[in-house]
Scaffold this motif. Structure first.
Motif, PDB file in Angstrom:
ATOM      1  N   VAL A  70       9.889   1.851   0.379  1.00  0.00           N
ATOM      2  CA  VAL A  70      10.994   2.781   0.616  1.00  0.00           C
ATOM      3  C   VAL A  70      10.921   3.207   2.080  1.00  0.00           C
ATOM      4  O   VAL A  70       9.838   3.282   2.658  1.00  0.00           O
ATOM      5  CB  VAL A  70      10.939   4.019  -0.313  1.00  0.00           C
ATOM      6  CG1 VAL A  70      11.134   3.626  -1.758  1.00  0.00           C
ATOM      7  CG2 VAL A  70       9.647   4.795  -0.122  1.00  0.00           C
TER       8      VAL A  70
ATOM      9  N   GLU B 186      10.345   5.515   8.910  1.00  0.00           N
ATOM     10  CA  GLU B 186       9.014   5.044   8.536  1.00  0.00           C
ATOM     11  C   GLU B 186       9.089   4.466   7.122  1.00  0.00           C
ATOM     12  O   GLU B 186      10.114   4.588   6.448  1.00  0.00           O
ATOM     13  CB  GLU B 186       8.003   6.184   8.605  1.00  0.00           C
ATOM     14  CG  GLU B 186       7.900   6.787  10.005  1.00  0.00           C
ATOM     15  CD  GLU B 186       6.857   7.878  10.124  1.00  0.00           C
ATOM     16  OE1 GLU B 186       6.388   8.101  11.233  1.00  0.00           O
ATOM     17  OE2 GLU B 186       6.531   8.524   9.103  1.00  0.00           O
ATOM     18  N   ALA B 187       8.007   3.813   6.708  1.00  0.00           N
ATOM     19  CA  ALA B 187       8.051   3.178   5.387  1.00  0.00           C
ATOM     20  C   ALA B 187       6.837   3.586   4.565  1.00  0.00           C
ATOM     21  O   ALA B 187       5.757   3.829   5.107  1.00  0.00           O
ATOM     22  CB  ALA B 187       8.098   1.665   5.525  1.00  0.00           C
ATOM     23  N   VAL B 188       7.051   3.675   3.273  1.00  0.00           N
ATOM     24  CA  VAL B 188       5.953   3.853   2.322  1.00  0.00           C
ATOM     25  C   VAL B 188       5.949   2.624   1.427  1.00  0.00           C
ATOM     26  O   VAL B 188       6.974   2.284   0.832  1.00  0.00           O
ATOM     27  CB  VAL B 188       6.133   5.124   1.472  1.00  0.00           C
ATOM     28  CG1 VAL B 188       5.000   5.250   0.462  1.00  0.00           C
ATOM     29  CG2 VAL B 188       6.187   6.359   2.368  1.00  0.00           C
TER      30      VAL B 188
ATOM     31  N   VAL C  76      11.783   6.094   4.877  1.00  0.00           N
ATOM     32  CA  VAL C  76      12.044   7.527   5.021  1.00  0.00           C
ATOM     33  C   VAL C  76      11.967   7.882   6.505  1.00  0.00           C
ATOM     34  O   VAL C  76      10.920   7.704   7.125  1.00  0.00           O
ATOM     35  CB  VAL C  76      11.010   8.367   4.233  1.00  0.00           C
ATOM     36  CG1 VAL C  76      11.281   9.844   4.409  1.00  0.00           C
ATOM     37  CG2 VAL C  76      11.013   7.987   2.763  1.00  0.00           C
ATOM     38  N   ASP C  77      13.053   8.367   7.053  1.00  0.00           N
ATOM     39  CA  ASP C  77      13.090   8.745   8.472  1.00  0.00           C
ATOM     40  C   ASP C  77      12.592   7.628   9.382  1.00  0.00           C
ATOM     41  O   ASP C  77      11.869   7.863  10.355  1.00  0.00           O
ATOM     42  CB  ASP C  77      12.248  10.010   8.716  1.00  0.00           C
ATOM     43  CG  ASP C  77      12.902  11.255   8.140  1.00  0.00           C
ATOM     44  OD1 ASP C  77      14.065  11.153   7.696  1.00  0.00           O
ATOM     45  OD2 ASP C  77      12.248  12.314   8.131  1.00  0.00           O
TER      46      ASP C  77
ATOM     47  N   ALA D 150       7.710  10.726   5.454  1.00  0.00           N
ATOM     48  CA  ALA D 150       7.096   9.554   4.824  1.00  0.00           C
ATOM     49  C   ALA D 150       5.671   9.894   4.376  1.00  0.00           C
ATOM     50  O   ALA D 150       5.236   9.508   3.284  1.00  0.00           O
ATOM     51  CB  ALA D 150       7.092   8.378   5.794  1.00  0.00           C
TER      52      ALA D 150
ATOM     53  N   ALA E  25      11.409   9.452  -2.542  1.00  0.00           N
ATOM     54  CA  ALA E  25      12.083   9.141  -1.275  1.00  0.00           C
ATOM     55  C   ALA E  25      13.460   9.792  -1.211  1.00  0.00           C
ATOM     56  O   ALA E  25      13.942  10.137  -0.130  1.00  0.00           O
ATOM     57  CB  ALA E  25      12.207   7.625  -1.113  1.00  0.00           C
TER      58      ALA E  25
ATOM     59  N   LEU F  39       8.578   6.333  -6.841  1.00  0.00           N
ATOM     60  CA  LEU F  39       8.637   6.246  -5.375  1.00  0.00           C
ATOM     61  C   LEU F  39      10.075   6.414  -4.895  1.00  0.00           C
ATOM     62  O   LEU F  39      10.332   7.112  -3.897  1.00  0.00           O
ATOM     63  CB  LEU F  39       8.062   4.909  -4.915  1.00  0.00           C
ATOM     64  CG  LEU F  39       7.698   4.801  -3.435  1.00  0.00           C
ATOM     65  CD1 LEU F  39       6.674   5.865  -3.045  1.00  0.00           C
ATOM     66  CD2 LEU F  39       7.169   3.410  -3.112  1.00  0.00           C
TER      67      LEU F  39
ATOM     68  N   VAL G  76       3.954   9.932   0.485  1.00  0.00           N
ATOM     69  CA  VAL G  76       2.654   9.404   0.063  1.00  0.00           C
ATOM     70  C   VAL G  76       1.852  10.479  -0.669  1.00  0.00           C
ATOM     71  O   VAL G  76       1.283  10.239  -1.743  1.00  0.00           O
ATOM     72  CB  VAL G  76       1.861   8.878   1.281  1.00  0.00           C
ATOM     73  CG1 VAL G  76       0.440   8.491   0.881  1.00  0.00           C
ATOM     74  CG2 VAL G  76       2.578   7.690   1.908  1.00  0.00           C
TER      75      VAL G  76
END
Lengths: 277, 209
Positions: free
Chosen positions: B26, B31-33, B28-29, A221, A246, A242, A225
């Protein structure tokens, strides 16, 4: 005299000059770029004498620069091609160097002055395949990388690391290497330029003089970023970019790397990515 | 439900939080972005915060959410409630939630602290180091960081950047101000400003407050 048509991430161009040495030099610099894949607009750069002792660089008739030393205009040409390739590409372009090892591509995203080109050049010299020193371009759907094998633009601060790469073109002036060296990957004598690849590693390098050179694993994650921050026109692409990033990272191992010593950095990435293609 | 006024106020167990529609996420694993399209900022949420984020539906109270998470995670309710309130407060402080209506009744106060689950804005804020010497010229600024041997000359947009860095700000904030001044695209300005800031940071002329 004119070059063959080149394709830089969709920006197609030829270079025309009344000085054969310019055409031969540019042809050598862009030897790694693909041929045109489809018919379309081919933009025309011209480096020609405009007055006694004065030379102009134009693209499609638009004046980009002038200099008494025509070779000095090649650097302007390289930068203009780069800018237009990034601005016009339909691919997802990340500000990054890129090389290919035995286990896949290593993407090296970073802002300016972080040492991307230096690290990329070091890896190519060690035998990695060359993708780019500036923009790693992903297909939006397959996420495959299309190579953008521009000449490596090596800044003065790194010249002492690569003394063997000092350009030596047959010009009267030295403008072509005064502020930055433009070095075709072929001149580094490594593996042939790779046309396409799939990313396997992402390493965010940061040059820090005298820092201990080491790889630090980071979460995916966090990598999204950082990739987003280094994506050209991210604000324009927004959600689409994005989403693509991802989808990309689950297949990547992600690291940060402080680079204080180029040789150590190259060795660490060599151990990571399986060395040469 | 009770709700204090505005963004960043204290959150209570019977408050209801809702994700801002301007925020795209989104995962990912685990976690979030988050992409806040209103401010063009990215945020990284750790796994607990990402879980809470996913549950902020605009209907469920924080207490009910904490109860659900407590059951799900087999963790004590009180501890989960404290953690959930911290996360919601952090999200609110980052303006990632729908603003709450004016407060109309007192709520339940919950004390306790925990590690922040929502990262600070990932874009660092910079300001001039007070020990950096500088002098303004006609169209340039000469800066001498305390540990530098030679001064660096800022030209072009550099003097304006240096002027703005009297107060802490991020590169996007600098770009936003200068894009107004120069009537240029913020992205274009940011591309110009970021290397200047990076260089000033490298030279030790800026500090992160």
């Amino acid at each position: 005299m004119r070059t063959r048509p080149f394709d830089a991430l969709g920006w197609s161009f030829v270079v025309v000059s009344d000085d054969d040495r310019i055409v031969e030099y540019v042809t050598e610099l862009y030897a790694g770029l693909a041929d045109l894949e489809s018919e379309g607009i081919v933009h025309e750069y011209r480096i020609e004498e405009s007055a006694p002792g004065e030379h102009d660089l134009t693209v499609d008739g638009e004046r980009l620069g002038a200099d008494g030393d025509p070779s000095a205009l090649v650097a302007t040409l390289v930068h203009d091609v780069n800018r237009r390739a990034i601005d016009t590409t339909e691919l997802l372009a990340v500000h990054a160097g890129g090389v290919v090892g035995a286990e896949g591509a290593v993407v090296l995203p970073a802002h300016m002055e972080a040492g991307k080109t230096t690290l990329t050049a070091g890896l190519v010299r060690a035998g990695f395949g060359y993708l780019t020193d500036e923009a790693v371009a992903f297909d939006w759907d397959t996420l495959d990388i299309t190579a953008y094998a521009k000449p490596l633009s090596i800044d003065p601060g790194a010249w002492t690391l690569f003394p063997e790469l000092e350009p030596g073109a047959p010009f009267e002036g030295t403008g072509y290497k005064a502020n930055q060296w433009q070095v075709p990957a072929g001149a580094i004598g490594a593996a042939a330029t790779t046309k396409r690849a799939h990313a396997r590693y992402v390493v965010f390098p940061r040059y820090r003089a005298d820092a201990r050179t080491e790889l630090e694993p980071i979460g995916r994650a966090e990598a999204v970023v950082e990739l987003a921050r280094n994506t050209f026109h991210f604000r324009t692409h927004g959600r689409r970019a994005l989403d693509a990033l991802a989808r990309l990272v689950p297949s990547l191992d992600c690291y940060r790397m402080d680079v204080g010593d180029l040789g150590t950095a190259v060795a660490l990435i060599g151990d990571l990515a399986g060395g040469t293609t | 439900m009770s709700a204090p006024d505005g963004v960043g106020g204290e959150w209570h167990a019977d408050d209801i939080a809702e994700r801002s529609p301007a925020v795209y996420a989104v995962v990912v694993d685990g976690e979030a972005v988050l992409l806040d399209e209103a401010s063009d900022r990215l945020h990284h949420l750790n796994a607990p915060a990402a879980l809470v984020w996913a549950c902020l539906d605009g209907h469920t109270t924080v207490a009910a959410l904490a109860r659900e998470l407590s059951d799900e995670l087999a963790e004590p309710y009180d501890a989960v409630l404290v953690g959930t309130l911290d996360i919601v407060s952090d999200l609110d402080a980052q303006q990632l939630l729908v603003p709450r209506p004016p407060k109309d009744a007192p709520g339940t106060r919950v004390d306790g602290t925990s590690e922040p689950a929502v990262s600070e804005p990932l874009e660092p804020r910079w300001r001039r180091r007070p020990d950096a010497l500088w002098r303004r010229g006609l169209d340039a600024v000469l800066v001498l960081p305390v540990d530098a041997d030679e001064p660096v000359m800022l030209t072009g947009t550099g003097p304006a950047v240096w002027e703005l860095l009297a107060e802490p700000c991020t590169v996007p904030q600098l770009a936003a101000v200068l894009s107004e001044v120069y009537d240029a695209e913020p992205a274009t300005v940011e591309a110009d400003v970021r290397p200047v800031v990076d260089e000033l940071v490298r030279l030790g002329a800026l500090e992160s407050p």
